[in-house]
Design an enzyme around this catalytic site. Structure first.
Site, PDB file in Angstrom:
ATOM      1  N   HIS A   1       1.001  -1.216  -0.180  1.00 49.59           N
ATOM      2  CA  HIS A   1      -0.053   0.095  -0.057  1.00 49.59           C
ATOM      3  C   HIS A   1       0.868   1.145   0.095  1.00 49.59           C
ATOM      4  O   HIS A   1       1.720   1.286   0.840  1.00 49.59           O
ATOM      5  CB  HIS A   1      -1.070   0.125   1.141  1.00 49.59           C
ATOM      6  CG  HIS A   1      -2.122  -0.982   0.907  1.00 49.59           C
ATOM      7  ND1 HIS A   1      -2.374  -1.537   2.217  1.00 49.59           N
ATOM      8  CD2 HIS A   1      -2.555  -1.654   0.072  1.00 49.59           C
ATOM      9  CE1 HIS A   1      -3.315  -2.549   1.796  1.00 49.59           C
ATOM     10  NE2 HIS A   1      -3.285  -2.782   0.477  1.00 49.59           N
TER      11      HIS A   1
ATOM     12  N   GLU B   1       1.530   3.207   3.109  1.00 51.55           N
ATOM     13  CA  GLU B   1       2.036   2.772   4.306  1.00 51.55           C
ATOM     14  C   GLU B   1       3.620   2.514   4.143  1.00 51.55           C
ATOM     15  O   GLU B   1       4.126   1.681   3.506  1.00 51.55           O
ATOM     16  CB  GLU B   1       1.330   1.299   4.606  1.00 51.55           C
ATOM     17  CG  GLU B   1      -0.004   1.521   4.820  1.00 51.55           C
ATOM     18  CD  GLU B   1      -0.839   0.224   4.785  1.00 51.55           C
ATOM     19  OE1 GLU B   1      -0.414  -0.722   4.916  1.00 51.55           O
ATOM     20  OE2 GLU B   1      -2.018   0.311   4.758  1.00 51.55           O
TER      21      GLU B   1
ATOM     22  N   HIS C   1       3.274  -3.796   6.413  1.00 48.92           N
ATOM     23  CA  HIS C   1       2.338  -2.792   6.238  1.00 48.92           C
ATOM     24  C   HIS C   1       2.336  -1.718   7.358  1.00 48.92           C
ATOM     25  O   HIS C   1       3.362  -1.744   8.180  1.00 48.92           O
ATOM     26  CB  HIS C   1       1.075  -3.445   6.044  1.00 48.92           C
ATOM     27  CG  HIS C   1       0.607  -4.119   4.876  1.00 48.92           C
ATOM     28  ND1 HIS C   1      -0.474  -3.839   4.171  1.00 48.92           N
ATOM     29  CD2 HIS C   1       1.076  -5.297   4.414  1.00 48.92           C
ATOM     30  CE1 HIS C   1      -0.548  -4.709   2.983  1.00 48.92           C
ATOM     31  NE2 HIS C   1       0.414  -5.593   3.464  1.00 48.92           N
TER      32      HIS C   1
ATOM     33  N   GLU D   1       2.274  -5.347  10.602  1.00 47.07           N
ATOM     34  CA  GLU D   1       1.703  -3.995  10.747  1.00 47.07           C
ATOM     35  C   GLU D   1       2.522  -3.310  11.671  1.00 47.07           C
ATOM     36  O   GLU D   1       2.745  -3.470  12.826  1.00 47.07           O
ATOM     37  CB  GLU D   1       0.105  -4.013  11.306  1.00 47.07           C
ATOM     38  CG  GLU D   1      -0.771  -4.593  10.341  1.00 47.07           C
ATOM     39  CD  GLU D   1      -1.141  -4.023   9.137  1.00 47.07           C
ATOM     40  OE1 GLU D   1      -0.813  -2.783   8.992  1.00 47.07           O
ATOM     41  OE2 GLU D   1      -1.846  -4.670   8.385  1.00 47.07           O
TER      42      GLU D   1
END
Length: 561
Positions: free
Chosen positions: A201, A204, A308, A399
């Site tokens: 993404h 990110e 991410h 993440e």
């Protein structure tokens, strides 16, 4: 004429403000002040003092306060040293005198002698600007800067690195991968393949910068740090800093929650763009997605992580699911759930904030900093499920930051928090057992199914073209099922010790008593079709409809465990 002292001071401060520090020049500046002062007739005013050897090379010019504290890596010192010697040789080459407007040669008696000498040093300093060596600082690197860094690493460390592009984005930007290893350009038997992919993404961004710093750390530590050297020599590490460079470049106003660069240039979410094993995913496959899918077919990847942002947790497969994988219990588990939980915890437990599980505001609590993907939220067409089902590669999603696009000044903190986790996670590629499958004549057999009994995969794990297999397993006893198409299975029991060999899985080769031609397995296409495989599973409906009693017992287990 600019006094050389002022020239050096202003030049250095100007460089400090540019995106990339020129370490070749700055290294020489650490050595020039005393020499320059002597040439100018100031020997008595310059004394050796601690300011000239700051541990972080904070430069002190003519005894003045440093204008830029630098942290120069071994890579930059090595390259700068070579460049300095070459430039020094050029600087001592006699130059012809050019007459000025009045016919007098430049550098004649009309200028003080020490000024000519100062100008020689200034020219030398300017010459050092030519062989530019980009140093990696803690800032966001756009495509041009990222490429410059990757190319400089590949050039400076050609014996252990290989830079290549696996494809191009919609806008034609290269999808760069830097390989680090003892044999970076090709696979070697027994050396597992590992990969990190970031910036899927575009908005990110933390993972993108962490992987650049990881590259810098690996190459500068090789040959100096025993653990890193052993890791590089026993693993082939593939690092892709940006899977979505178009998205990254499209972000104009960085935001913690959402920016217009999340999707690729065609406005597709790349983490919803892969084939799905649980339901039809008919979206148009994007160039970046197709490049990854093709890449996975060219390498025998064993372990991977996808970086991410927007939360602080290590998420493991499945992201999607059916009743057979446990969706009635708000989860979707793989046959290797014990290994995946171990992998996720290995990363999270070494990150001081991730392991707390509750560091992001307005986010759910993640015990020990890990979660099953489906349990967090179902996701169709995700990359980690695709890796596991169709590429035999264990992948988790990391993440790394509550804010998707944090301020640059926070990047050093993220590196400190994730450095140990990034290294320790790579080591996990050496879990379990590995080996080759041979026929009676000692020929390696490709396309042979090698799996653990009672944890069969919907798309069976098979040997590669060299007859290799890799099974990530925790310590314990297992029955290995080796099946050649058209032949009876061979079952072998083995035990993986708790203290296995450092940087090597347990090695177990299989020599099968097979005679005659095996052309069927040599020419067959063992790949599974990229369709919802779980819907085609034999007796799928019966097998996935639990009785009320089983469902009730499962609920009791949840509430009373």
């Amino acid at each position: 004429m600019i006094p050389s002292d002022l020239f050096l001071r202003t030049g250095l401060c100007a460089i400090a403000g540019t995106p990339y520090m020129l370490h070749t020049s700055l290294l020489l500046l650490c050595l020039l002040p005393v020499s320059l002062a002597k040439r100018a007739g100031h020997e008595g005013n310059v004394k050796r003092n601690p300011s000239h050897r700051d541990e972080r090379l904070g430069l002190s010019i003519m005894g003045r306060k440093p204008c830029w504290p630098l942290s120069i890596s071994n890579r930059h010192l090595d390259v700068a040293s070579r460049s300095y010697k070459a430039t020094l040789s050029r600087a001592h080459t006699p130059r012809p005198r050019v007459p000025d407007a009045e016919g007098s040669p430049v550098g004649s008696a009309r200028l003080p002698p020490h000024t000519n000498q100062d100008m020689d040093l200034a020219r030398l300093w300017l010459g050092l600007l030519l062989p530019v060596v980009t140093a990696l600082d803690f800032r966001y690197h756009h495509q041009e800067g990222m490429e410059a860094f990757l190319k400089s690493v590949a050039q400076d460390y050609s014996s252990i690195t290989h830079l290549h592009s696996i494809g191009k984005s919609v806008r034609g930007r290269n999808l760069w991968v830097l390989v680090v290893g003892k044999s970076p350009k090709e696979h070697r038997v027994g050396i597992p393949e590992f990969k990190y992919v970031a910036n899927m993404h575009g908005d990110e961004t933390v993972g993108r910068e962490l992987l650049l710093h990881l590259i810098d750390y690996l190459v500068t530590s090789h040959g100096k740090d025993a653990e890193i050297t052993h890791l590089i020599n026993s693993t082939r590490i593939h690092i892709m800093p940006s899977m979505n460079p178009d998205g990254f470049e499209a972000v104009k106003k960085p935001d913690c929650y959402y920016s217009n660069g999340r999707e690729n240039y065609n406005n597709y979410d790349l983490n919803r763009n892969f084939p799905d094993a649980f339901e039809n995913n008919n979206v148009s496959k994007q160039p970046e997605t197709l490049a990854i899918m093709k890449w996975l077919k060219t390498e025998t990847f064993v372990l991977s992580a996808n970086l991410h942002g927007g939360a602080l947790v290590a998420s493991y497969p499945f992201d999607n699911g059916v009743q057979a994988t446990g969706t009635l219990l708000s989860r979707s588990l793989t046959p290797d759930d014990d290994v995946f939980q171990h992998l996720a915890y290995t990363y999270a437990s070494r990150n001081p904030n991730m392991t707390k599980g509750d560091q992001c505001k307005n986010k759910r609590n993640f015990p020990n900093g890990i979660t099953n993907g489906y349990s967090w939220y179902p996701l169709q067409g995700g990359m980690q499920d695709y890796n596991y089902i169709w590429a035999q590669c264990f992948e988790i999603t990391l993440e790394l930051s509550c804010c998707k696009y944090p301020r640059e000044e926070k990047l050093p903190m993220f590196w400190d928090d994730n450095k140990a986790s990034l290294i320790e996670y790579i080591k996990q590629v050496h879990l379990g057992v590995k080996g080759q499958v041979f026929d009676q004549s000692g020929n390696p057999l490709p396309n042979v199914i090698v799996e653990v009994q009672d944890r069969e995969h919907i798309c069976p794990f098979r040997t590669n073209k060299l007859g290799e297999y890799y099974l990530l397993l925790l310590p314990g006893s297992y029955v290995i099922n080796v099946t050649v198409p058209g032949h009876d299975p061979y079952l072998t029991k083995l035990t993986i010790p708790r203290k296995s060999q450092t940087f090597s899985a347990l090695k177990k080769d299989f020599h099968l008593p097979l005679r005659g031609p095996l052309d069927s397995i040599l020419v067959s296409d063992p790949s599974c079709p990229t369709i919802p495989l779980y819907k085609l599973r034999p007796n799928h409906s019966a097998a996935t409809t639990p009785s009320f009693f089983v469902f009730f017992v499962a609920l009791l287990h949840i509430f009373f465990k």
